[in-house]
Design an enzyme around this catalytic site. Structure first.
Site, PDB file in Angstrom:
ATOM      1  N   CYS A   4      56.146 -20.492  22.849  1.00 50.66           N
ATOM      2  CA  CYS A   4      55.863 -19.641  21.677  1.00 50.66           C
ATOM      3  C   CYS A   4      55.511 -18.242  22.186  1.00 50.66           C
ATOM      4  O   CYS A   4      54.526 -18.070  22.919  1.00 50.66           O
ATOM      5  CB  CYS A   4      54.724 -20.217  20.838  1.00 50.66           C
ATOM      6  SG  CYS A   4      54.185 -19.069  19.538  1.00 50.66           S
ATOM      7  N   ASP A  30      54.603  -4.010  16.602  1.00 50.39           N
ATOM      8  CA  ASP A  30      55.893  -4.696  16.653  1.00 50.39           C
ATOM      9  C   ASP A  30      56.819  -3.973  17.642  1.00 50.39           C
ATOM     10  O   ASP A  30      56.854  -2.744  17.693  1.00 50.39           O
ATOM     11  CB  ASP A  30      56.522  -4.716  15.254  1.00 50.39           C
ATOM     12  CG  ASP A  30      57.645  -5.728  15.137  1.00 50.39           C
ATOM     13  OD1 ASP A  30      57.478  -6.721  14.420  1.00 50.39           O
ATOM     14  OD2 ASP A  30      58.706  -5.528  15.786  1.00 50.39           O
ATOM     15  N   HIS A  97      55.450 -18.519  14.733  1.00 46.50           N
ATOM     16  CA  HIS A  97      53.990 -18.476  14.848  1.00 46.50           C
ATOM     17  C   HIS A  97      53.557 -17.569  13.707  1.00 46.50           C
ATOM     18  O   HIS A  97      53.991 -16.399  13.648  1.00 46.50           O
ATOM     19  CB  HIS A  97      53.583 -17.915  16.215  1.00 46.50           C
ATOM     20  CG  HIS A  97      52.105 -17.831  16.473  1.00 46.50           C
ATOM     21  ND1 HIS A  97      51.501 -18.416  17.584  1.00 46.50           N
ATOM     22  CD2 HIS A  97      51.109 -17.208  15.802  1.00 46.50           C
ATOM     23  CE1 HIS A  97      50.196 -18.162  17.575  1.00 46.50           C
ATOM     24  NE2 HIS A  97      49.933 -17.428  16.495  1.00 46.50           N
ATOM     25  N   HIS A  99      52.527 -14.974  11.204  1.00 49.29           N
ATOM     26  CA  HIS A  99      52.179 -13.566  11.404  1.00 49.29           C
ATOM     27  C   HIS A  99      52.405 -12.796  10.120  1.00 49.29           C
ATOM     28  O   HIS A  99      53.263 -13.138   9.307  1.00 49.29           O
ATOM     29  CB  HIS A  99      53.001 -12.948  12.545  1.00 49.29           C
ATOM     30  CG  HIS A  99      54.480 -13.101  12.396  1.00 49.29           C
ATOM     31  ND1 HIS A  99      55.147 -14.266  12.710  1.00 49.29           N
ATOM     32  CD2 HIS A  99      55.422 -12.237  11.955  1.00 49.29           C
ATOM     33  CE1 HIS A  99      56.441 -14.105  12.487  1.00 49.29           C
ATOM     34  NE2 HIS A  99      56.635 -12.887  12.016  1.00 49.29           N
ATOM     35  N   HIS A 101      53.235  -8.978   8.809  1.00 57.32           N
ATOM     36  CA  HIS A 101      53.657  -7.618   9.136  1.00 57.32           C
ATOM     37  C   HIS A 101      52.816  -6.654   8.300  1.00 57.32           C
ATOM     38  O   HIS A 101      52.682  -6.833   7.080  1.00 57.32           O
ATOM     39  CB  HIS A 101      55.126  -7.405   8.772  1.00 57.32           C
ATOM     40  CG  HIS A 101      56.094  -8.287   9.485  1.00 57.32           C
ATOM     41  ND1 HIS A 101      56.880  -7.838  10.526  1.00 57.32           N
ATOM     42  CD2 HIS A 101      56.422  -9.598   9.309  1.00 57.32           C
ATOM     43  CE1 HIS A 101      57.660  -8.840  10.951  1.00 57.32           C
ATOM     44  NE2 HIS A 101      57.397  -9.912  10.227  1.00 57.32           N
TER      45      HIS A 101
HETATM   46  P1  AMP Z   1      59.737 -12.314  11.794  1.00 53.33           P
HETATM   47  O1  AMP Z   1      61.191 -11.977  11.726  1.00 53.33           O
HETATM   48  O2  AMP Z   1      59.024 -12.176  10.491  1.00 53.33           O
HETATM   49  O3  AMP Z   1      59.519 -13.665  12.437  1.00 53.33           O
HETATM   50  O4  AMP Z   1      59.068 -11.222  12.706  1.00 53.33           O
HETATM   51  C1  AMP Z   1      58.958 -11.334  14.082  1.00 53.33           C
HETATM   52  C2  AMP Z   1      58.667  -9.954  14.592  1.00 53.33           C
HETATM   53  O5  AMP Z   1      58.188 -10.077  15.907  1.00 53.33           O
HETATM   54  C3  AMP Z   1      59.866  -9.033  14.621  1.00 53.33           C
HETATM   55  O6  AMP Z   1      59.612  -7.878  13.822  1.00 53.33           O
HETATM   56  C4  AMP Z   1      60.003  -8.675  16.104  1.00 53.33           C
HETATM   57  O7  AMP Z   1      60.393  -7.339  16.306  1.00 53.33           O
HETATM   58  C5  AMP Z   1      58.619  -8.944  16.616  1.00 53.33           C
HETATM   59  N1  AMP Z   1      58.507  -9.282  18.023  1.00 53.33           N
HETATM   60  C6  AMP Z   1      59.187 -10.232  18.714  1.00 53.33           C
HETATM   61  N2  AMP Z   1      58.782 -10.296  19.987  1.00 53.33           N
HETATM   62  C7  AMP Z   1      57.781  -9.376  20.100  1.00 53.33           C
HETATM   63  C8  AMP Z   1      56.948  -8.949  21.170  1.00 53.33           C
HETATM   64  N3  AMP Z   1      57.034  -9.496  22.412  1.00 53.33           N
HETATM   65  N4  AMP Z   1      56.049  -7.970  20.945  1.00 53.33           N
HETATM   66  C9  AMP Z   1      55.945  -7.405  19.719  1.00 53.33           C
HETATM   67  N5  AMP Z   1      56.701  -7.772  18.654  1.00 53.33           N
HETATM   68  C10 AMP Z   1      57.616  -8.727  18.853  1.00 53.33           C
END
Ligand code: AMP
Length: 113
Positions: A4, A30, A97, A99, A101
């Protein structure tokens, strides 16, 4: 949880640009921002998605929402912001996981889907 990305960010094995951290939650920028300010707020405990929130773990969601005004203030989002949660396949959730935004820094598009 193994494999994860966000658990790895929580344990420090993957770096992140942190905005806020305490013993229960973490907020970080992000990687691919979709607004001038785009931060993710996550619980440190692994919950895969909003669909798996129930009476046993919903307190962390209340905790996150209680901290968001403080995080937003740190980010200078005094004119407002949007909180988004993508859940599951049709919700286009890419990281499994939980989250939220936090998007802002400009007048956002009024359409959401
Ligand atoms: P979701 O599509 O709602 O699952 O959002 C996942 C978000 O995580 C996306 O906006 C990605 O750009 C962001 N993301 C993925 N990996 C990372 C990372 N290592 N650091 C920061 N953001 C990330």
């Amino acid at each position: 949880m193994a494999d994860c990305i966000f658990c790895s960010i929580v344990d420090g094995s993957i770096p992140s640009n942190k905005v806020y951290e305490d013993d229960r939650i973490l907020a970080f920028y992000d990687l691919e921002p979709q607004a001038p300010v785009h931060v993710l707020v996550i619980p440190k405990q692994h919950i895969c998605c909003a669909d798996k929130i129930d009476e046993s773990n919903s307190d962390i969601v209340a905790y996150i929402f209680a901290k968001i005004p403080f995080i937003a203030e740190k980010l200078n989002l005094s004119n407002g912001y949007r909180i988004v949660n993508n859940c599951g396949e049709d919700g286009c959730q890419s990281v499994k996981h939980l989250h939220f935004h936090l998007l802002g820094g400009k007048k956002l598009n009024s359409r959401m889907a």
